[in-house]
Design an enzyme around this catalytic site. Structure first.
Site, PDB file in Angstrom:
ATOM      1  N   CYS A 245      -5.339  -2.763   3.022  1.00  0.00           N
ATOM      2  CA  CYS A 245      -4.989  -2.568   4.433  1.00  0.00           C
ATOM      3  C   CYS A 245      -6.201  -2.643   5.362  1.00  0.00           C
ATOM      4  CB  CYS A 245      -4.234  -1.246   4.584  1.00  0.00           C
ATOM      5  SG  CYS A 245      -3.317  -1.103   6.153  1.00  0.00           S
TER       6      CYS A 245
ATOM      7  N   GLU B  90       0.832  -1.202   0.000  1.00  0.00           N
ATOM      8  CA  GLU B  90       0.000   0.000   0.000  1.00  0.00           C
ATOM      9  C   GLU B  90       0.872   1.261   0.000  1.00  0.00           C
ATOM     10  OE1 GLU B  90      -3.580   1.971   2.693  1.00  0.00           O
ATOM     11  OE2 GLU B  90      -2.037   0.753   3.672  1.00  0.00           O
TER      12      GLU B  90
ATOM     13  N   LYS C 172      -9.885   2.207  -1.915  1.00  0.00           N
ATOM     14  CA  LYS C 172      -9.943   1.855  -0.503  1.00  0.00           C
ATOM     15  C   LYS C 172     -11.263   2.355   0.060  1.00  0.00           C
ATOM     16  CE  LYS C 172      -7.162   1.913   3.733  1.00  0.00           C
ATOM     17  NZ  LYS C 172      -5.883   2.367   4.335  1.00  0.00           N
TER      18      LYS C 172
END
Length: 513
Positions: free
Chosen positions: A379, A269, A345
């Site tokens: 993440c 990331e 995300k």
């Protein structure tokens, strides 16, 4: 009374026998005559044949002269890719992959001296091969045959059309026609089989002769497999001076993945924040906006690497400013065919909001690849089990999680949740993180990671559910194989079956998109 005529003076003795070391130079000389323009055997290759499988190396001898030869090895053909090349199946001509416990005799060459053709030399060599298959109780003989007359027809016929014409006796091919007459049947046509076979335009016909006398020698059986190789990059964040420095590091890891024949290479990331180390901007929010100016360079770089190195790339994630002037954390999939996909995300951490002003995406996506369906969850997203369940229901077999954490606690949240998602959904999960430090870059100064590939927990999977993992906080790669066919079998008949045993009568997930 006249003396009896001595017939022995008229005899010509042709024998088929095992090759021996003094034959090697004669065989190489004969090969140059049989296949002009093609690279002949090396002495050490033929010596390797005799050392590894002497029974499979035969010569035809007439009055002490070598006039033909053939070479072969034993393999389990099911272990080889359908589109294998000659180098693949012969270990580049050295047959070190010969398997004495295999099921198939694979013929890698037959040749007859040009001056002795039409004397049934080739037929005798093929019959000797059949005898060898019967002696070793092998299921079949498989050969990759040249089609040396194809270059004469290539402008008017595809390889498939040419082979059909030979089978229908409308066209004659000295190799294929001979193999058909000797009881071999066509399995498929392989491209790029022999790179130096210009007469065949590099094509070969994969042919098989089945041994009807074969007796099953054990209860062994083969299960189908769908292997996928993944290269996880644990990336070191260090000071650099230009985008070129970044590109050089990324290409190095892509090259490593390609050399290992990986299907995917995975970066962490926001590892592009390494570019901030030369932007000379102390304000984190302004540094992020400057970073977005490199979006096109980043996309062009990874698209080129995916195609050039023939590997699918999970390009970590990158901060992107879109038309609404909002900045998003986006992970890109760069397929090896040159196409691109992206996943936003969905859950933004308090840190991302406070320092960088990152906006959230709102769509769960699953992507088709040449290795099946995959998902990317960046993440923090892997810590929300609903997302992985939605992706699984949409067909994902692997979830890739690029992550960036600064301490062990943050890392363990990602790891434990990733392993839990693998168990809950009977899928593979992959995490790839950053290590090192950027001391002059605000909010990206320290990193902590231990990257890995995780599997469900059952007998057919890796012990502890860990396919592989890196050492903590060191720059390195980890390469591991996962098998999508095992997932399918375990979902149907594993010790536990989380997907089949869900209680849809009392709960469900409602995806609002």
């Amino acid at each position: 009374m006249s003396e009896k005529l001595d017939l022995s003076q008229f005899e010509k003795k042709m024998i088929i026998r095992r090759m021996i070391h003094p034959d090697i130079e004669k065989i190489i000389a004969m090969q140059r005559m049989c296949f002009p323009g093609m690279e002949p055997w090396k002495v050490e290759q033929l010596e390797s044949h005799l050392d590894i499988f002497p029974d499979g190396q035969l010569v035809a001898e007439l009055d002490g002269e070598i006039i033909g030869s053939c070479s072969g090895l034993i393999i389990n053909f099911d272990e080889y890719d359908d589109r294998h090349t000659w180098d693949d199946v012969t270990d580049e001509g050295y047959i070190t992959n010969h398997n004495p416990d295999g099921y198939n005799l694979y013929g890698i060459e037959v040749m007859v001296h040009p001056e002795y053709r039409r004397m049934k030399v080739g037929h005798r060599l093929y019959e000797a091969r059949r005898d060898l298959a019967r002696e070793y109780n092998l299921k079949s003989i498989i050969i990759g045959g040249r089609i040396p007359n194809y270059h004469k027809y290539s402008e008017e016929m595809s390889p498939r059309e040419y082979v059909d014409a030979v089978q229908m006796h409308r066209v004659y091919d000295p190799v294929l026609s001979f193999q058909l007459l000797n009881g071999f049947t066509l399995m498929r046509i392989n491209p790029n089989y022999l790179p130096d076979d210009k007469q065949s335009n590099k094509y070969a016909t994969l042919m098989e002769w089945n041994n009807v006398d074969y007796r099953p020698k054990s209860k062994r059986h083969f299960k189908t497999s769908h292997p996928v190789r993944i290269c996880v990059v644990q990336y070191m964040m260090r000071q650099i001076d230009s985008f070129t420095d970044f590109a050089n590091q990324v290409e190095y890891f892509t090259d490593v993945a390609s050399d290992a024949h990986s299907d995917f290479v995975v970066f962490p990331e926001i590892f592009t924040t390494q570019l901030m180390s030369f932007l000379n901007e102390k304000s984190p929010s302004m540094a992020v906006r400057k970073l977005t100016n490199y979006t096109e360079d980043y996309i062009e770089l990874f698209t080129d690497l995916a195609v050039r190195y023939n590997v699918n790339i999970i390009g970590g994630s990158h901060f992107v400013k879109e038309d609404d002037d909002q900045i998003y954390n986006i992970a890109y999939l760069f397929r090896r065919d040159g196409t691109i996909e992206k996943q936003y995300k969905l859950h933004i951490t308090p840190n991302e909001r406070k320092w960088w002003g990152i906006s959230a995406g709102d769509t769960v996506r699953v992507f088709d690849t040449d290795c099946g369906k995959i998902a990317i969850q960046i993440c923090y997203d892997i810590e929300f089990p609903e997302l992985a369940r939605l992706a699984t229901d949409m067909g994902a077999k692997i979830i890739f999680t690029p992550f960036c954490t600064e301490d062990r606690q943050g890392y363990l949240r990602v790891r434990y949740c990733s392993q839990a998602r693998a168990v809950e959904n009977q899928i593979y999960t992959v995490i790839s993180g950053t290590v090192g430090n950027l001391p002059e870059t605000e909010n990206m100064d320290i990193q902590y990671a231990q990257s890995g590939i995780f599997a469900p927990s059952d007998f057919e999977f890796a012990r502890d559910g860990i396919v592989g993992e890196t050492d903590p906080n060191l720059e390195m790669v980890m390469i591991g194989d996962v098998d999508l066919e095992i997932l399918r079998r375990q979902r149907q008949g594993g010790t536990v079956r989380q997907l089949k045993d869900r209680r849809h009568d009392i709960y469900n997930i409602n995806y609002k998109k």
